[in-house]
Design an enzyme around this catalytic site. Structure first.
Site, mmCIF file in Angstrom:
data_model
loop_
_atom_site.group_PDB
_atom_site.id
_atom_site.type_symbol
_atom_site.label_atom_id
_atom_site.label_comp_id
_atom_site.label_asym_id
_atom_site.label_seq_id
_atom_site.Cartn_x
_atom_site.Cartn_y
_atom_site.Cartn_z
ATOM 1 N N ASP A 89 41.979 40.966 42.114
ATOM 2 C CA ASP A 89 40.571 41.025 41.705
ATOM 3 C C ASP A 89 40.422 42.201 40.739
ATOM 4 O O ASP A 89 40.518 43.362 41.155
ATOM 5 C CB ASP A 89 39.659 41.251 42.918
ATOM 6 C CG ASP A 89 39.670 40.100 43.915
ATOM 7 O OD1 ASP A 89 40.540 39.209 43.801
ATOM 8 O OD2 ASP A 89 38.824 40.117 44.831
ATOM 9 N N LYS A 151 33.513 37.110 40.294
ATOM 10 C CA LYS A 151 33.124 37.796 41.531
ATOM 11 C C LYS A 151 31.966 38.730 41.225
ATOM 12 O O LYS A 151 31.918 39.341 40.150
ATOM 13 C CB LYS A 151 34.338 38.564 42.068
ATOM 14 C CG LYS A 151 34.099 39.420 43.307
ATOM 15 C CD LYS A 151 35.418 40.071 43.730
ATOM 16 C CE LYS A 151 35.210 41.129 44.813
ATOM 17 N NZ LYS A 151 36.490 41.772 45.205
ATOM 18 N N LYS A 183 33.243 34.173 43.919
ATOM 19 C CA LYS A 183 33.395 35.024 45.099
ATOM 20 C C LYS A 183 32.189 35.943 45.202
ATOM 21 O O LYS A 183 31.851 36.662 44.252
ATOM 22 C CB LYS A 183 34.677 35.849 45.033
ATOM 23 C CG LYS A 183 34.859 36.789 46.235
ATOM 24 C CD LYS A 183 36.184 37.533 46.176
ATOM 25 C CE LYS A 183 36.315 38.561 47.310
ATOM 26 N NZ LYS A 183 37.608 39.298 47.256
#
Length: 215
Positions: A89, A151, A183
């Site tokens: 990430d 995300k 996410k």
């Protein structure tokens, strides 16, 4: 709904110890969470603990400020994967995005996408710091660079809301038609939070409150 299989059980605090990492791992195993998200320095350690477990090992790149050089991010991603990370990430360069330096934002993402190879790459937009137009442009770059997820947040934005239903709906509308996933992370504390975000379009939840959520 198997709510536990949406949760990436997370600890990214600066003061996290090996004991804290052990707790996160054990809780993830006990609750059959989708994954754990930890700092890259702990990946090799956690990989051994999670051997033969159906739990993804996720780490963060350029975290939490997103201000690292592109080559440093790429190296960090490669080394994390070599140590055993299943997914990475990365934090968008927030200052570049706010400056409308989209070529530099794309350069960062492209280099990490190449370094991550066939592993899952999520791009953390830190949506509390961006307006809707900036979020849209960042998503366009993520689509172009074939990342796997966008995300919402690091969870470190001062006075930030983190993942909200409105933000998840916006991200979903922008990226899901192009095959990307979303996410949600930041401020997810309760089962009600989790269910509302999933209903809004979240595919995965990053939270340090996983055990409380599924009780």
């Amino acid at each position: 709904m198997n709510l536990n299989r949406y949760i990436e059980h997370t600890i990214l605090k600066a003061k996290a110890t090996f004991s804290d990492i052990d707790n996160i791992i054990n809780e993830a195993i006990d609750n059959n969470f989708l994954g754990i998200c930890i700092g890259p320095c702990y990946i090799k350690y956690a990989k051994e603990k999670l051997e033969n477990k159906n739990i993804k090992l996720v780490t963060v790149i350029g975290f939490p400020l997103g201000a690292n050089d592109s080559d440093v991010r790429a190296l960090e991603a490669r080394e994390a994967i070599e140590d055993g990370a299943d997914e990475v990430d990365m934090v968008i360069n927030i200052g570049f995005a706010r400056s409308k330096k989209w070529d530099l934002v794309e350069k960062d993402i492209k280099k990490v996408r190449q370094a991550a190879s066939n592993k899952i790459l999520k791009v953390i937009l830190e949506t509390d710091y961006l307006n809707d137009d900036e979020i849209k442009k960042a998503c366009e770059i993520c689509i172009k660079q074939k990342v796997d997820y966008v995300k919402t947040s690091t969870g470190f934005a001062k006075n930030g809301l983190g993942a909200t239903v409105e933000t998840i709906k916006l991200l979903s509308s922008l990226v899901k038609p192009h095959g990307l996933k979303v996410k949600a992370s930041g401020g997810i504390k309760t089962k009600e939070d989790a269910l509302s975000l999933i209903a809004a379009g979240a595919d995965t939840l990053g939270t340090s409150s996983g055990c409380e959520i599924i009780k």
